[in-house]
Structure formats: structure tokens, C-alpha cells
Design a protein around this motif. Sequence first.
Motif, PDB file in Angstrom:
ATOM      1  N   ASP A 238       0.874  -1.177   0.000  1.00 57.62           N
ATOM      2  CA  ASP A 238       0.000   0.000   0.000  1.00 57.62           C
ATOM      3  C   ASP A 238       0.908   1.223   0.000  1.00 57.62           C
ATOM      4  O   ASP A 238       1.767   1.357   0.881  1.00 57.62           O
ATOM      5  CB  ASP A 238      -0.888  -0.022   1.245  1.00 57.62           C
ATOM      6  CG  ASP A 238      -1.896   1.120   1.275  1.00 57.62           C
ATOM      7  OD1 ASP A 238      -2.178   1.707   0.204  1.00 57.62           O
ATOM      8  OD2 ASP A 238      -2.390   1.433   2.372  1.00 57.62           O
TER       9      ASP A 238
ATOM     10  N   MET B  11       1.542   5.625  -0.913  1.00 61.78           N
ATOM     11  CA  MET B  11       0.976   6.968  -1.031  1.00 61.78           C
ATOM     12  C   MET B  11       2.034   7.901  -1.599  1.00 61.78           C
ATOM     13  O   MET B  11       3.158   7.944  -1.096  1.00 61.78           O
ATOM     14  CB  MET B  11       0.539   7.476   0.342  1.00 61.78           C
ATOM     15  CG  MET B  11       0.150   8.944   0.377  1.00 61.78           C
ATOM     16  SD  MET B  11      -1.358   9.307  -0.516  1.00 61.78           S
ATOM     17  CE  MET B  11      -2.595   8.786   0.651  1.00 61.78           C
TER      18      MET B  11
ATOM     19  N   ASN C 112      -3.453  10.045 -10.754  1.00 65.14           N
ATOM     20  CA  ASN C 112      -4.561   9.099 -10.872  1.00 65.14           C
ATOM     21  C   ASN C 112      -4.660   8.385 -12.230  1.00 65.14           C
ATOM     22  O   ASN C 112      -4.854   7.176 -12.261  1.00 65.14           O
ATOM     23  CB  ASN C 112      -5.879   9.786 -10.512  1.00 65.14           C
ATOM     24  CG  ASN C 112      -6.916   8.801 -10.040  1.00 65.14           C
ATOM     25  OD1 ASN C 112      -6.580   7.818  -9.388  1.00 65.14           O
ATOM     26  ND2 ASN C 112      -8.164   9.066 -10.356  1.00 65.14           N
TER      27      ASN C 112
ATOM     28  N   ILE D 228      -2.122   5.359 -12.389  1.00 62.07           N
ATOM     29  CA  ILE D 228      -2.070   4.326 -11.356  1.00 62.07           C
ATOM     30  C   ILE D 228      -2.203   2.910 -11.920  1.00 62.07           C
ATOM     31  O   ILE D 228      -1.423   2.029 -11.534  1.00 62.07           O
ATOM     32  CB  ILE D 228      -3.080   4.611 -10.231  1.00 62.07           C
ATOM     33  CG1 ILE D 228      -2.577   5.812  -9.405  1.00 62.07           C
ATOM     34  CG2 ILE D 228      -3.307   3.386  -9.345  1.00 62.07           C
ATOM     35  CD1 ILE D 228      -3.521   6.290  -8.326  1.00 62.07           C
TER      36      ILE D 228
ATOM     37  N   GLN E  19       0.608   0.076 -11.187  1.00 62.82           N
ATOM     38  CA  GLN E  19       0.281  -1.190 -10.527  1.00 62.82           C
ATOM     39  C   GLN E  19       0.746  -2.376 -11.369  1.00 62.82           C
ATOM     40  O   GLN E  19       1.296  -3.347 -10.844  1.00 62.82           O
ATOM     41  CB  GLN E  19      -1.222  -1.300 -10.275  1.00 62.82           C
ATOM     42  CG  GLN E  19      -1.724  -0.383  -9.196  1.00 62.82           C
ATOM     43  CD  GLN E  19      -3.237  -0.416  -9.105  1.00 62.82           C
ATOM     44  OE1 GLN E  19      -3.933  -0.109 -10.081  1.00 62.82           O
ATOM     45  NE2 GLN E  19      -3.751  -0.782  -7.944  1.00 62.82           N
TER      46      GLN E  19
ATOM     47  N   SER F 146      -1.855  -1.267  -3.861  1.00 64.19           N
ATOM     48  CA  SER F 146      -2.671  -0.062  -3.763  1.00 64.19           C
ATOM     49  C   SER F 146      -1.750   1.146  -3.880  1.00 64.19           C
ATOM     50  O   SER F 146      -0.731   1.223  -3.194  1.00 64.19           O
ATOM     51  CB  SER F 146      -3.403  -0.039  -2.415  1.00 64.19           C
ATOM     52  OG  SER F 146      -4.034   1.218  -2.223  1.00 64.19           O
TER      53      SER F 146
ATOM     54  N   LYS G 209      -2.046   5.423  -3.971  1.00 61.78           N
ATOM     55  CA  LYS G 209      -2.881   6.605  -3.810  1.00 61.78           C
ATOM     56  C   LYS G 209      -1.994   7.830  -3.980  1.00 61.78           C
ATOM     57  O   LYS G 209      -0.776   7.732  -3.892  1.00 61.78           O
ATOM     58  CB  LYS G 209      -3.524   6.608  -2.417  1.00 61.78           C
ATOM     59  CG  LYS G 209      -4.363   5.365  -2.173  1.00 61.78           C
ATOM     60  CD  LYS G 209      -4.688   5.129  -0.722  1.00 61.78           C
ATOM     61  CE  LYS G 209      -3.556   5.123   0.236  1.00 61.78           C
ATOM     62  NZ  LYS G 209      -2.646   4.002   0.214  1.00 61.78           N
ATOM     63  N   ALA G 210      -2.611   8.978  -4.210  1.00 64.08           N
ATOM     64  CA  ALA G 210      -1.846  10.220  -4.345  1.00 64.08           C
ATOM     65  C   ALA G 210      -2.606  11.365  -3.715  1.00 64.08           C
ATOM     66  O   ALA G 210      -3.839  11.382  -3.696  1.00 64.08           O
ATOM     67  CB  ALA G 210      -1.570  10.518  -5.817  1.00 64.08           C
ATOM     68  N   THR G 211      -1.850  12.305  -3.194  1.00 67.64           N
ATOM     69  CA  THR G 211      -2.415  13.520  -2.631  1.00 67.64           C
ATOM     70  C   THR G 211      -1.475  14.679  -2.937  1.00 67.64           C
ATOM     71  O   THR G 211      -0.328  14.464  -3.323  1.00 67.64           O
ATOM     72  CB  THR G 211      -2.634  13.392  -1.101  1.00 67.64           C
ATOM     73  OG1 THR G 211      -3.381  14.506  -0.638  1.00 67.64           O
ATOM     74  CG2 THR G 211      -1.313  13.298  -0.357  1.00 67.64           C
TER      75      THR G 211
END
Length: 159
Positions: free
Chosen positions: A97, A99, A108, A111, A115, A130, A132-134
Motif C-alpha cells: 500500500d 501513497m 490518478n 495508477i 500497478q 494499492s 494513492k496520491a495527494t
Amino acid sequence: MKIKVGFGFDVHQLKENHPFIIGGVNLEHHSGAYGHSDADVLLHAICDALLGAANLRDIGFHFKNTDPRWKGISSLILLQETVKLLHEKGYGIGNIDAMLCIEAPKINPHIPAMQQNIAEAAGISVEDISIKATTNEQMGFIGREEGVVAYAVCLIEKR
């Protein structure tokens, strides 16, 4: 069955007109991550999480930034080598997982390709990865697009 968790972190500065590779995907952007290898911050954090879980020290111990063998190398190869080290200790990967903290470009849309690249390099299912991005809400070195950060956790299990 013995299971272990690991945590990884990596940061790279961004430089104008430099390639930007994250998760093995070359992103279109005015700047990119700078480092000894391809500076793939996501894969470096994942490698550190995996190595830490298996008590195998860290990415810098195994792939020194002073060693010419690793100069410009794809971090997908570093991930493959990390997985070999895990297998030698009798571990397999349960899940990863991760980030990313990055202001731009948008992650996004990339991704699924990231993966897929990680799954192929690590020999696991896309379903076990998994990403995710911020953003950093335009604050600090990330907000000013001077750098990029990645965090990763993983679960490994004794085979």
C-alpha cells in the motif's frame, strides 16, 4: 505462518527538464525527480518497506548511490532484486500500500500502469498493490514543486 509489516519512505528533489519516472511510468512534466538511479520515489519507498519487513536494512545498503552499477538504472530492476532478497529469506509479498505526495502532475490516470509494472517486477497480483496520491495543498517544498515524497507499507509472509 509468520507475517511481518514494513514501512518505507523516500523523497527526491525535482529538477527542470529532467525525466520523471514514478512506478516505472515516464510522466510528462516540466521537471522530474533527480537521483543516482532513475529516482523513482514510489519504487524506492516500496523497496524500503519490503527490506524493512524482512529485516534486511534499507535500499541504500543494498544499492549504494556511489556504485556505478546502479547509475541511471530502472528502479523496477531494484524492486526485482529486492524481491529476490526476500525470497532468499523465505518470504513472499502479501500486499503493498503506497501513497505519493506530489503537487503535479496528476497521478490518478497513471495508477493502473504503475500497478501493472510493480506487479510484474514483484511477481504478485495487481490486486495486491494499492497506490494513492495527494497534494500538499501548495505548502512546503512539495507545494512549490521542488520535490516529491512517497510512503509505502507492506505485508510479507514466511513461505
